[in-house]
Design an enzyme around this catalytic site. Structure first.
Site, PDB file in Angstrom:
ATOM      1  N   CYS A   1       0.652  -1.097  -0.073  1.00 31.90           N
ATOM      2  CA  CYS A   1      -0.198  -0.076   0.155  1.00 31.90           C
ATOM      3  C   CYS A   1       0.925   1.312   0.034  1.00 31.90           C
ATOM      4  CB  CYS A   1      -0.903  -0.083   1.370  1.00 31.90           C
ATOM      5  SG  CYS A   1      -2.085  -1.241   1.240  1.00 31.90           S
TER       6      CYS A   1
ATOM      7  N   HIS B   1      -2.822   6.956   2.777  1.00 33.96           N
ATOM      8  CA  HIS B   1      -3.407   5.610   2.119  1.00 33.96           C
ATOM      9  C   HIS B   1      -4.771   5.497   2.904  1.00 33.96           C
ATOM     10  CE1 HIS B   1      -3.874   1.327   1.675  1.00 33.96           C
ATOM     11  NE2 HIS B   1      -3.641   1.084   2.870  1.00 33.96           N
TER      12      HIS B   1
ATOM     13  N   ASN C   1     -10.408   0.338   0.985  1.00 31.66           N
ATOM     14  CA  ASN C   1      -9.042   0.354   0.837  1.00 31.66           C
ATOM     15  C   ASN C   1      -8.813   0.054  -0.517  1.00 31.66           C
ATOM     16  OD1 ASN C   1      -6.266  -0.572   0.927  1.00 31.66           O
ATOM     17  ND2 ASN C   1      -6.339  -1.137   2.946  1.00 31.66           N
TER      18      ASN C   1
END
Length: 325
Positions: free
Chosen positions: A113, A252, A282
């Protein structure tokens, strides 16, 4: 990153909207539980015929249109992903082919990520040396590696891609500073156990469910809550700016509830935090460029404002970029 600027942004998410009720039912949780734990209300999942390179290509084209460039002006393509089309070749090679950008170098970056900022750092020196422009793309299709019965993970993730065109220019948003960190002692907190040289995805691994994404959510949260504020403080000191100088924070998009907690601890008194997690979940390496593009299209940034991007995730890794709009 001196003289490297963001010339355009773009994003792509699949058409299919997946509700909390749909994703939660096999995992034994409902909409209210998911919203309370994550602030996620829906996410997008790729169609069966869509792969990571398809979303990456669409985001790249949108960014190129925003920047007003053609494929012939590209010198490098970097795709940040931990869900590639195939173990090899690199997904970036398919993006290059799709765009008709035959004169470019194309490679993948896997920092999970945090990957997009890692990729941004990697291409900076390339474009300053070779000239031309670079595509930095974050793209992931996590829906393909989720265990539908694992409520700790399946509720969190969506699919998507975001892209930036970078280039040497005398105007436009300036990438002022970048920092990258990896904490390999914590590497097993986030993983897909099977499918590599350590443990091939043979029938035994598949029967055990080791092809699925796995995460120690408690320890990941501890890492983010305890480590990120100090890492941000150190990054701003290295960059020569104060916390009060930051106007926008693009993290993020891991979990909306956790982001609110972390943002409060960062003590960025004048910053606005931008979130897309509510509607997209996400999206892995795609989450920062998707959120950046959304803010750009909303007209959120003013000339001269400082934007802090912060990636964190598997590795464990953390990455930061400071951009002056």
């Amino acid at each position: 990153m001196k003289d490297v600027r963001i010339l355009g942004t773009g994003a792509c998410v699949p058409d299919r909207i997946v509700s909390n009720d749909e994703v939660g039912a096999p995992a034994g949780v409902d909409d209210a539980w998911i919203t309370r734990k994550t602030a996620i209300r829906e996410r997008r999942w790729a169609a069966p015929e869509q792969a990571t390179s398809d979303l990456a290509t669409a985001a790249a084209r949108a960014a190129m249109e925003s920047a007003g460039i053609t494929a012939e002006q590209l010198s490098v393509i970097a795709v940040a992903t931990s869900t590639p089309d195939r173990p090899q070749p690199p997904t970036a090679a398919y993006v290059q082919r799709n765009l008709g950008a035959s004169g470019t170098a194309a490679f993948d970056v896997n920092a999970v990520c945090s990957g997009t900022v890692f990729a941004l750092s990697a291409v900076g020196s390339v474009i300053l040396r070779r000239g031309g422009c670079a595509l930095v793309i974050g793209a992931d299709v996590y829906s393909r590696i989720l265990n539908p019965a694992d409520r700790k993970t399946v509720i969190l993730f969506g699919d998507g891609a975001g892209a930036m065109v970078l280039g040497p220019a005398d105007r436009g948003p300036l990438v002022r500073h970048v920092a990258l960190h990896t904490f390999g002692a914590l590497a097993d907190l986030i993983q897909v156990p099977a499918g590599g040289s350590r443990l091939p995805a043979d029938q035994g691994a598949l029967d055990a469910g080791l092809q699925y994404f796995a995460m120690d959510g408690r320890e990941v949260r501890r890492f983010v809550v305890e480590e990120l504020p100090q890492l941000v403080k150190g990054f701003l000191h290295e960059a020569g700016v104060g916390a009060e100088d930051i106007s926008h924070f693009i993290p993020h998009q891991a979990n909306g509830i956790m982001l609110d907690e972390v943002f409060a601890d960062l003590s960025l008194p004048r910053a606005t935090m931008h979130k897309t997690v509510t509607h997209y979940g996400n999206t892995g390496a795609a989450s920062i460029p998707i959120t950046l593009d959304a803010a750009v299209r909303e007209g959120a940034f003013r000339p001269g404002e400082l934007i802090l991007m912060a990636g964190f995730g598997g590795g464990m890794a953390a990455s930061f970029a400071l951009v002056q709009w």
